[in-house]
Design an enzyme around this catalytic site. Sequence first.
Site, PDB file in Angstrom:
ATOM      1  N   HIS A 372       0.799  -1.225   0.000  1.00  0.00           N
ATOM      2  CA  HIS A 372       0.000   0.000   0.000  1.00  0.00           C
ATOM      3  C   HIS A 372       0.831   1.274   0.000  1.00  0.00           C
ATOM      4  O   HIS A 372       0.279   2.362   0.219  1.00  0.00           O
ATOM      5  CB  HIS A 372      -0.918   0.060   1.222  1.00  0.00           C
ATOM      6  CG  HIS A 372      -1.976  -0.994   1.234  1.00  0.00           C
ATOM      7  ND1 HIS A 372      -3.247  -0.784   0.736  1.00  0.00           N
ATOM      8  CD2 HIS A 372      -1.951  -2.268   1.663  1.00  0.00           C
ATOM      9  CE1 HIS A 372      -3.961  -1.881   0.883  1.00  0.00           C
ATOM     10  NE2 HIS A 372      -3.200  -2.800   1.450  1.00  0.00           N
ATOM     11  N   LYS A 563      -7.867  14.072   4.869  1.00  0.00           N
ATOM     12  CA  LYS A 563      -7.000  12.894   4.852  1.00  0.00           C
ATOM     13  C   LYS A 563      -5.983  13.063   5.965  1.00  0.00           C
ATOM     14  O   LYS A 563      -5.879  14.151   6.543  1.00  0.00           O
ATOM     15  CB  LYS A 563      -6.289  12.752   3.498  1.00  0.00           C
ATOM     16  CG  LYS A 563      -5.614  14.058   3.029  1.00  0.00           C
ATOM     17  CD  LYS A 563      -5.001  13.947   1.643  1.00  0.00           C
ATOM     18  CE  LYS A 563      -5.990  14.063   0.513  1.00  0.00           C
ATOM     19  NZ  LYS A 563      -6.207  12.833  -0.228  1.00  0.00           N
ATOM     20  N   ARG A 564      -5.222  11.983   6.270  1.00  0.00           N
ATOM     21  CA  ARG A 564      -4.162  12.122   7.262  1.00  0.00           C
ATOM     22  C   ARG A 564      -3.227  13.265   6.876  1.00  0.00           C
ATOM     23  O   ARG A 564      -3.003  13.532   5.695  1.00  0.00           O
ATOM     24  CB  ARG A 564      -3.372  10.808   7.364  1.00  0.00           C
ATOM     25  CG  ARG A 564      -4.117   9.718   8.100  1.00  0.00           C
ATOM     26  CD  ARG A 564      -4.401  10.077   9.535  1.00  0.00           C
ATOM     27  NE  ARG A 564      -3.189  10.092  10.316  1.00  0.00           N
ATOM     28  CZ  ARG A 564      -2.768   9.091  11.081  1.00  0.00           C
ATOM     29  NH1 ARG A 564      -3.483   7.991  11.196  1.00  0.00           N
ATOM     30  NH2 ARG A 564      -1.653   9.198  11.764  1.00  0.00           N
ATOM     31  N   LYS A 569       1.308  14.348   1.164  1.00  0.00           N
ATOM     32  CA  LYS A 569      -0.049  14.682   0.708  1.00  0.00           C
ATOM     33  C   LYS A 569      -0.199  16.175   0.433  1.00  0.00           C
ATOM     34  O   LYS A 569      -1.163  16.620  -0.171  1.00  0.00           O
ATOM     35  CB  LYS A 569      -1.080  14.210   1.741  1.00  0.00           C
ATOM     36  CG  LYS A 569      -1.105  12.687   1.912  1.00  0.00           C
ATOM     37  CD  LYS A 569      -2.065  12.262   3.015  1.00  0.00           C
ATOM     38  CE  LYS A 569      -2.017  10.781   3.327  1.00  0.00           C
ATOM     39  NZ  LYS A 569      -2.719   9.925   2.335  1.00  0.00           N
ATOM     40  N   THR A 671      -8.309   6.785  -1.755  1.00  0.00           N
ATOM     41  CA  THR A 671      -9.677   6.299  -1.882  1.00  0.00           C
ATOM     42  C   THR A 671     -10.641   7.439  -1.563  1.00  0.00           C
ATOM     43  O   THR A 671     -11.775   7.437  -2.034  1.00  0.00           O
ATOM     44  CB  THR A 671      -9.935   5.109  -0.933  1.00  0.00           C
ATOM     45  OG1 THR A 671      -9.387   5.421   0.358  1.00  0.00           O
ATOM     46  CG2 THR A 671      -9.295   3.845  -1.457  1.00  0.00           C
ATOM     47  N   LYS A 675     -14.361   8.679  -3.159  1.00  0.00           N
ATOM     48  CA  LYS A 675     -15.572   9.008  -2.396  1.00  0.00           C
ATOM     49  C   LYS A 675     -16.105  10.376  -2.812  1.00  0.00           C
ATOM     50  O   LYS A 675     -17.311  10.571  -2.991  1.00  0.00           O
ATOM     51  CB  LYS A 675     -15.270   9.007  -0.887  1.00  0.00           C
ATOM     52  CG  LYS A 675     -14.914   7.624  -0.355  1.00  0.00           C
ATOM     53  CD  LYS A 675     -14.146   7.659   0.973  1.00  0.00           C
ATOM     54  CE  LYS A 675     -13.465   6.299   1.196  1.00  0.00           C
ATOM     55  NZ  LYS A 675     -12.511   6.302   2.317  1.00  0.00           N
TER      56      LYS A 675
END
Length: 828
Positions: A372, A563-564, A569, A671, A675
């Site tokens: 992952h 998100k985290r 990111k 993901t 969504k």
Amino acid sequence: MDRMPSGRMNRAFKYDYEGLDVASIKQSLANRMIYAVGKDNYTATDRDWFHATAYVVRDRLIERWMETMRTYYREDTKRVYYFSLEFLIGRSLINSLLNLGFCDETREALLELGLDLEAIADLEFDAALGNGGLGRLAACFLDSMATLSLPGYGYGIRYEYGMFRQAIENGHQVEHPDNWLRYGNPWEFPRPEVLYPVEFYGEVVQYHDERGRVHHHWQDTDEVMAMAYDTPIPGYGVDTVNNMRLWSAKASRDFDLRYFNEGNYIKAVEDKTDSENLSKVLYPSDETTEGRELRLKQQYFFVSASLQDIIARFLKQHDSLLDLPDKVAIQLNDTHPSIAIPELMRLLIDRYHQEWETAWEITTRVFGYTNHTLLPEALETWPVSLLEQLLPRHLQIIYEVNHRFLNRVMHQFPGDVDRLRRMSLIDEEGGKRVRMAHLAIIGSHTVNGVAAIHTKLLKERIFRDFHELMPERFVNVTNGITPRLWLHQANPGLSGLISRYIGHDWVTDLPALAELATFAEDEEFLEAFRQVKRANKESVAASLADRVGVRVDPTSLFDVQVKRLHEYKRQLLNVLHVVTLYNRIRNGQADDRVPRSVMFAGKAAPSYRIAKLQIELIHAVADIVNNDPRIGDRLKVLFIPNYDVSTAVGLIPAVDLSEQISTAGTEASGTGNMKLALNGALTIGTLDGANIEIRQEVGEENIFIFGNTVEELEVLRRNGYDPRSWVNADPELRQTLEMIGGGYFSPEEPNRFKPIVEGLLNHDRYFVLADYRSYIERQKDVDRIYHDPDVWARRAVLNTALMGNFSSDRTVQEYAEKIWGVKPERNL
Ligand code: 26W
């Protein structure tokens, strides 16, 4: 607009064990309140009503669950065991009601008792036994496997404390324990009789049997017991109810006795608590390994108990373990459970007396490994010295696996010593460590990445040597999300609208949404679609006023990054855009811009200093921007605390713009991107992870792509990336950085955010500065398109319509065919 999820569905139940009509439900509610909760109308609190309602639902799951298990047994079905240290389930009440198809009836029954289903459902604690994407993926897979009647079992740990609760105090993240079991968990069934011993420490002695064969005996170990807790997992609109089995650590009685016998009662009780600490808490860091002994103990604990359980189940119906791979597929959710490979070898060889070669053949036919992440700091390694103490027999087996494997490599690439060093299970540099990813690759029949580009990079970069040696082992299975939770339940307004136009089949056949594309020009449909989004935004705005204390204009563009918190990111890139926009508005260079509400949510790992400082920065910027009279309603910045599954379910349907802005080549899949797009948000994103496949599906015109590609970054790196040169070439960027680094947002402490700016100027490991300009430009395009509500709505509709490929039903079906070799159980 109707905000309540509706239970409309085609129930295909063979059985109606307990009534699903309003009258039966009402009767059951009264019964469960008295006989299970032990209260009456006068003493019952709302939480008691939650529990009573959950029991009513549970009663309707149990017989289906038992029938499912009996059917798998009777049909001797090949089963899939999904091994995961994380299951981010969230709440279960509404989900179970919708999957069983009696949500409306239950709402009505409660209403007749003067109660509101949604208010009661809100009292359920999230089951937050996961960090983020990987854990939520596991939960989506469980939903899809049950819905497809695939015999899939989740195996993991019943953490007493899940993901920490994030509070914000003075703009700082503060972690609070998540005591989710405080009021009891109505969904779990303790199984005190399903109990396995798990050994640690001790030593290995060799002995020869009468025929001269060598055997190993692992002795003088410390023992912990693993006790099972089962949770039913209902499929949507089917009788299938699968099982998730989570293990809880219990002190072993043997262990206690030693001290009791010595009369050391207190010491005995202390040790009991020690071993029960094993399943106490989820490790809250993702994408960085901490190499802590307790974490390895957790991994081995649940893996060992699960394998013992699986073998016991197999041997009830079979004599020969040679047939195990015909009946058992085990999927390793990242390397976290990869100690399962030497553990199965140990059980087969030491307990069931198989030869090494036979055991290895069985093992490699059983396991599949999903990777992952590409980030080097997330690849698990364990010190040899730790394994030697904690799991000495496993270390021996790992050495033997390595020995045989390196022989093979040597044979195939004679003289290539560097390759041997690179591929070895043991990293010899700076204190020997075992590379768990190498172990997982060698011990599995299939290795998969979670999006096309991710799998490609696995093959070309981090696992290149392995791909060269065994190319057939590598496959891609792009991630997906369950449409039951992420559209049907989360967005009842949109779900209802879609079903009115194209029927209800999309809930289990997401590609059917494509039919909506024909309505992308239909005025009436567009208007209804816009109204749903508007209503969702209004309800989110109302709850934000409560939760964050900021009023956002529901007509503003909802620009959301959830998100985290992680440098890769690039929440920071988003902040740079916010500051740039702020400056432009103040300078009168943005009079054509639409009002925006920029929202962030996400947790930082408690030990991740820079990520926590970024949370502070977001708060500091929000404080200045939101209170600047020159800005008014044209820009708002919000940080929504404690992002969890429930928060996501509440927020995602209201989003216009989805921020998916990781550095190309760093986000394995994502993901959240799926969504949001499924709920009609347009994506602004890089060519990273599943964004690439989303672009393919929704079309280039319906997504805002920016930034350097993987290949372009490669060139930048090769030529020696110099972040400062990007700043020198761009006065607007320079101004933005100077404001952050120079204390504009922290006047009382001007150097507060200097480390963030210094990090960018000196390393900028994630190429924030190199992507800044193209991001700013794309954001302007976003604005331009948002100006025309018709154009925007059409693109939003096409996003929803064309996300059919990203159902986890499709994902799980691919796993079933390409990896597990299992089929839906037709007899259910
Ligand atoms: C050992 C520390 C640790 C813990 C968790 C390292 C790595 C992880 C996970 C791999 C982190 C994770 O959740 N990864 C995410 O997995 C999702 C599901 O495949 C992907 O969509 C995300 O891109 C990936 O970051």
